[in-house]
Write a protein that holds these residues in place. Structure first.
Motif, short mmCIF file in Angstrom:
data_model
loop_
_atom_site.label_atom_id
_atom_site.label_comp_id
_atom_site.label_asym_id
_atom_site.label_seq_id
_atom_site.Cartn_x
_atom_site.Cartn_y
_atom_site.Cartn_z
N TYR A 148 55.86 4.24 80.65
CA TYR A 148 55.99 4.95 81.92
C TYR A 148 55.26 6.29 81.85
CZ TYR A 148 59.40 8.43 80.25
OH TYR A 148 60.00 9.48 79.60
N GLY A 149 54.53 6.60 82.90
CA GLY A 149 53.81 7.87 82.95
C GLY A 149 52.39 7.82 82.44
N THR A 150 52.03 6.75 81.72
CA THR A 150 50.64 6.60 81.29
C THR A 150 49.73 6.54 82.50
OG1 THR A 150 51.27 5.48 79.24
CG2 THR A 150 49.04 5.10 80.04
N GLU A 151 50.25 5.96 83.57
CA GLU A 151 49.44 5.81 84.79
C GLU A 151 49.18 7.14 85.49
OE1 GLU A 151 53.73 5.28 86.36
OE2 GLU A 151 52.62 5.00 84.49
N ILE A 152 49.90 8.20 85.10
CA ILE A 152 49.63 9.52 85.69
C ILE A 152 49.27 10.54 84.61
CG2 ILE A 152 50.96 9.20 87.81
CD1 ILE A 152 53.21 10.87 86.33
N LEU A 153 48.80 10.05 83.47
CA LEU A 153 48.28 10.90 82.41
C LEU A 153 49.32 11.83 81.80
CD1 LEU A 153 44.89 11.83 84.15
CD2 LEU A 153 45.28 10.01 82.46
N MET A 154 50.58 11.39 81.75
CA MET A 154 51.58 12.19 81.06
C MET A 154 51.18 12.37 79.61
SD MET A 154 55.12 10.84 82.88
CE MET A 154 56.20 11.51 81.63
N ASN A 155 51.53 13.51 79.02
CA ASN A 155 51.05 13.82 77.68
C ASN A 155 52.11 14.55 76.86
OD1 ASN A 155 50.47 16.96 77.64
ND2 ASN A 155 49.81 16.19 79.65
N ASP A 156 51.85 14.65 75.57
CA ASP A 156 52.71 15.42 74.67
C ASP A 156 51.85 16.40 73.86
OD1 ASP A 156 51.74 12.89 73.51
OD2 ASP A 156 52.70 13.56 71.67
N GLY A 192 53.08 10.43 95.20
CA GLY A 192 51.78 11.08 95.05
C GLY A 192 51.82 12.57 95.33
N LEU A 193 52.97 13.07 95.79
CA LEU A 193 53.09 14.48 96.13
C LEU A 193 52.86 15.37 94.92
CD1 LEU A 193 53.90 16.68 98.25
CD2 LEU A 193 56.27 16.41 97.42
N GLY A 194 51.85 16.24 95.00
CA GLY A 194 51.61 17.22 93.97
C GLY A 194 50.80 16.73 92.78
N LEU A 195 50.40 15.46 92.79
CA LEU A 195 49.59 14.96 91.68
C LEU A 195 48.16 15.50 91.78
CD1 LEU A 195 50.56 11.16 91.41
CD2 LEU A 195 51.40 13.08 90.02
N SER A 196 47.54 15.70 90.63
CA SER A 196 46.15 16.14 90.61
C SER A 196 45.24 14.98 90.98
CB SER A 196 45.78 16.66 89.22
OG SER A 196 45.76 15.58 88.29
N ASP A 197 43.99 15.28 91.27
CA ASP A 197 43.02 14.22 91.60
C ASP A 197 42.87 13.25 90.43
OD1 ASP A 197 42.62 15.27 94.10
OD2 ASP A 197 40.79 16.36 93.55
#
Length: 643
Positions: free
Chosen positions: A497-505, A533-538
């Motif tokens: 989960y979150g890989t699709e929105i480039l979550m990172n550590d 999608g609210l507030g996500l970067s491009d």
């Protein structure tokens, strides 16, 4: 007077009927009919299994002084087993194939003349064994850490009856409040992305004093942790997934339990857990952690030359001091674990099991465990975690492997740590003869060793490993190349989960608390909402769209699910992979050139695409496969003949 008595009698009957109904309602909710004994597990069972045996664990003060009897057609007591502790009995039952579902009493008669009665239920199975279809290469699995995904029920965030009562979203290792209802509420999002299965990390009770959010220190194998919800919530999650044509995969732990598990206060046998004597002698000073932890030498399972002490050090050592190592060589423990797995398959209608820390338990037991499940559910799927980058070690655990020691695991799927490392390294490295894309090429070439490559679960990040975006140096193009390639492989893909929105550590690479960070939008007052999608970067929106387009194409691609795989050695900083079945050919191209380049397509003539029109899965543009292809920018290109 008679009228008054009649009215009074009607009132009494109505009163007790209401209370009886309410009591049954509560009993049904947790699937327990026990009102007299402390525990009887499994808490119910079913008729119609191939294996007609059932072993009941009975826990009650001085129950060993009682003699159990059952009077129910088709159910017989074969043997009553006493434990070292007087507070246990293990009752071996036979449930004849002709037995009809229903409830019956188990009467426990004590020598002093007293009796205790427990009502047990045998249920009818809701579907046939063959209809339990597990995950396979047509699936794409979404892995979730429930505490960090979405909080849909704030009323269960804090439970004063639990050992850990703190909710603190600012702390990486405290509970954050996500729950089962939160996962259920976001199934539409997961489905629209193109996933076909959901794997939540464990949601069973973890009544530990700290770090209980992750779920891997189970303290009751038959109870959902109340901070995640209840059994009804778990069933609703499974039901809603099925309504969407999706599968629920349960994360199970056969190797260890949590130190606060109820049986650790009164262990039934002297060998119920490994290093039990050491534990019991130091139970009041259990911070010393001396000589009980695993040596983590997992190669001892395969090593022809391994010393016995090294083998025991891996298989009998505790994973950590807070997680007692279960002794599966004890036959009662072995039965308990196998029956618990089957109980959850039937209760939830599971679409698969992921078994934690697979190389740590007794390996003969693990073969029996998987074999018992697959015997009952021939179309089911189990994946075992072998955290090794050596394909020989991973392949050892897959069913059908030609192991030199003759070991047969009965395990359908293993986890592809070797490919995970090959992809990340290959994408990150500068191109040379033995570095870069050749790592992917040679990594896939290792499939010659695996018994069934397409049944292996591949991934790029998970709840224990640094996130993909961090691993590929926070480069969006690199992330797309890695993920696009993984989703084309002859494998079962799992995405965290979150890989699709480039979550990172990136702030603390590899830190488990940060790897398992909150999904934006899953919690009250989140200013960013990835579900909408609210507030996500491009970049985040682009990556989310990329994942959705690839997965939704993959969902209906016979070539990716079950097609022939052809790949060509890296050439001019590019790597071409083809998946072919009937009239569908899918082409995946990785291009690591920063400047435009033209590739002569005659090199790939044997695939037979000459003169055919292909569509770009991401952009929708059409391309005529002819003499050459111009690659104008670094990245991942996915083409298909299927329109």
């Amino acid at each position: 007077m008679k009228l008054i008595r009649s009215i009074f009698l009607i009132f009494i009957i109505a009163f007790f009927s209401c209370n009886h109904t309410e009591t049954n309602k509560n009993v049904s909710e947790v699937s327990i009919s026990n009102t007299f004994l402390e525990r009887v597990e499994p808490i119910n069972w079913w008729v119609g299994f191939k294996d007609t045996s059932l072993q009941l664990l009975v826990k009650e003060e001085n129950i060993s002084n009682a003699t159990p009897t059952i009077s129910y057609t088709g159910v017989t007591i074969n043997k009553v087993n006493k434990a070292k502790s007087p507070n246990y009995l293990f009752i071996d039952l036979n449930i004849d194939k002709s037995t009809i579902a229903g409830k019956f009493d188990i009467v426990f008669s004590f020598k002093n003349g007293t009796k205790k009665t427990h009502t047990y239920e045998l249920k009818s199975r809701e579907k046939s064994a063959n209809d339990y279809v597990g995950f396979n290469s047509s699936d794409a699995i979404y892995l979730i850490t429930p505490d960090r995904f979405a909080n849909a029920d704030e009323s269960n965030d804090v439970n004063k009856n639990m050992n850990e009562t703190v909710i603190d979203r600012t702390h990486d290792y405290k509970r954050h409040g996500g729950d089962i209802k939160g996962v259920t509420s976001k199934i539409d999002y997961i489905s629209k992305l193109g996933f076909t299965a959901v794997w939540p990390t464990p949601v069973l009770e973890n009544n530990m004093y700290q770090g209980s959010y992750h779920g891997y220190a189970i303290t009751d194998y038959y109870k959902v942790d109340p901070r995640f919800g209840n059994l009804s919530d778990y069933k609703k999650l499974a039901d809603k997934l099925r309504e969407k044509g999706m599968k629920l995969i349960m994360d199970q732990v056969a190797n260890h339990c949590g130190l606060e598990h109820w049986w650790m206060k009164d262990l039934p046998f002297s060998d119920w857990v490994n290093h039990q004597k050491n534990y019991e002698e130091n139970i009041d000073n259990w911070n010393y952690k001396a000589n009980i932890n695993s040596n983590h030498r997992r190669t001892t399972n395969q090593d022809l030359y391994a010393s016995e002490s090294d083998r025991k050090g891996n298989n009998e050592g505790w994973f950590v001091a807070e997680m007692p190592d279960l002794n599966q060589r004890n036959p009662f423990m072995a039965n308990y674990i196998i029956q618990n797995s089957i109980w959850w398959i039937e209760t939830l209608g599971l679409g698969g099991i992921r078994q934690d820390t697979y190389p740590y338990p007794d390996k003969d037991f693990m073969s029996n465990w998987a074999g018992a499940i697959m015997n009952e559910y021939p179309n089911f799927s189990i994946v075992g975690e072998e955290w090794s980058y050596n394909p020989l070690l991973v392949g050892y655990w897959q069913k059908g492997a030609k192991n030199k020691d003759g070991y047969e695991s009965n395990l359908k799927s293993t986890m592809d740590f070797p490919m995970q490392k090959a992809i990340v390294n290959g994408i990150n490295e500068e191109e040379s003869w033995d570095k870069g894309l050749v790592k992917l090429y040679e990594g896939l070439a290792n499939d010659f060793y695996y018994a069934n490559p397409k049944d292996i679960m591949v991934f790029l990040d998970n709840h224990d490993k640094s996130r993909l975006f961090t691993e590929v140096k926070e480069d969006v193009v690199n992330a797309k190349m890695a993920l696009g390639y993984m989703l084309m492989l002859p494998r079962i893909p799992q995405v965290y989960y979150g890989t699709e929105i480039l979550m990172n550590d990136t702030a603390k690479p590899g830190d488990h608390g940060l790897i398992r960070t909150d999904f934006p939008g899953g919690f009250k007052d989140d200013t960013i909402n990835a579900f909408t999608g609210l507030g996500l970067s491009d970049d985040q929106k682009t990556m989310q769209s990329f994942v959705s387009k690839v997965l939704n194409y993959r969902k209906n691609s016979a070539a990716i699910h079950d097609g022939k795989t052809i790949h060509f050695a890296p050439f001019m900083n590019t790597y071409f992979l083809f998946r072919v079945k009937n009239d569908e050919t899918v082409v995946h191209i990785i291009n690591k050139n920063d400047k435009p380049i033209t590739i002569d397509l005659k090199r790939y003539k044997e695939v037979g695409l000459g003169g055919k029109t292909l569509k770009n899965v991401i952009s929708g543009e059409e391309f005529l496969w002819n003499e050459a292809i111009e690659l104008n920018q670094k990245g991942s290109v996915i083409l298909t003949t299927k329109f």
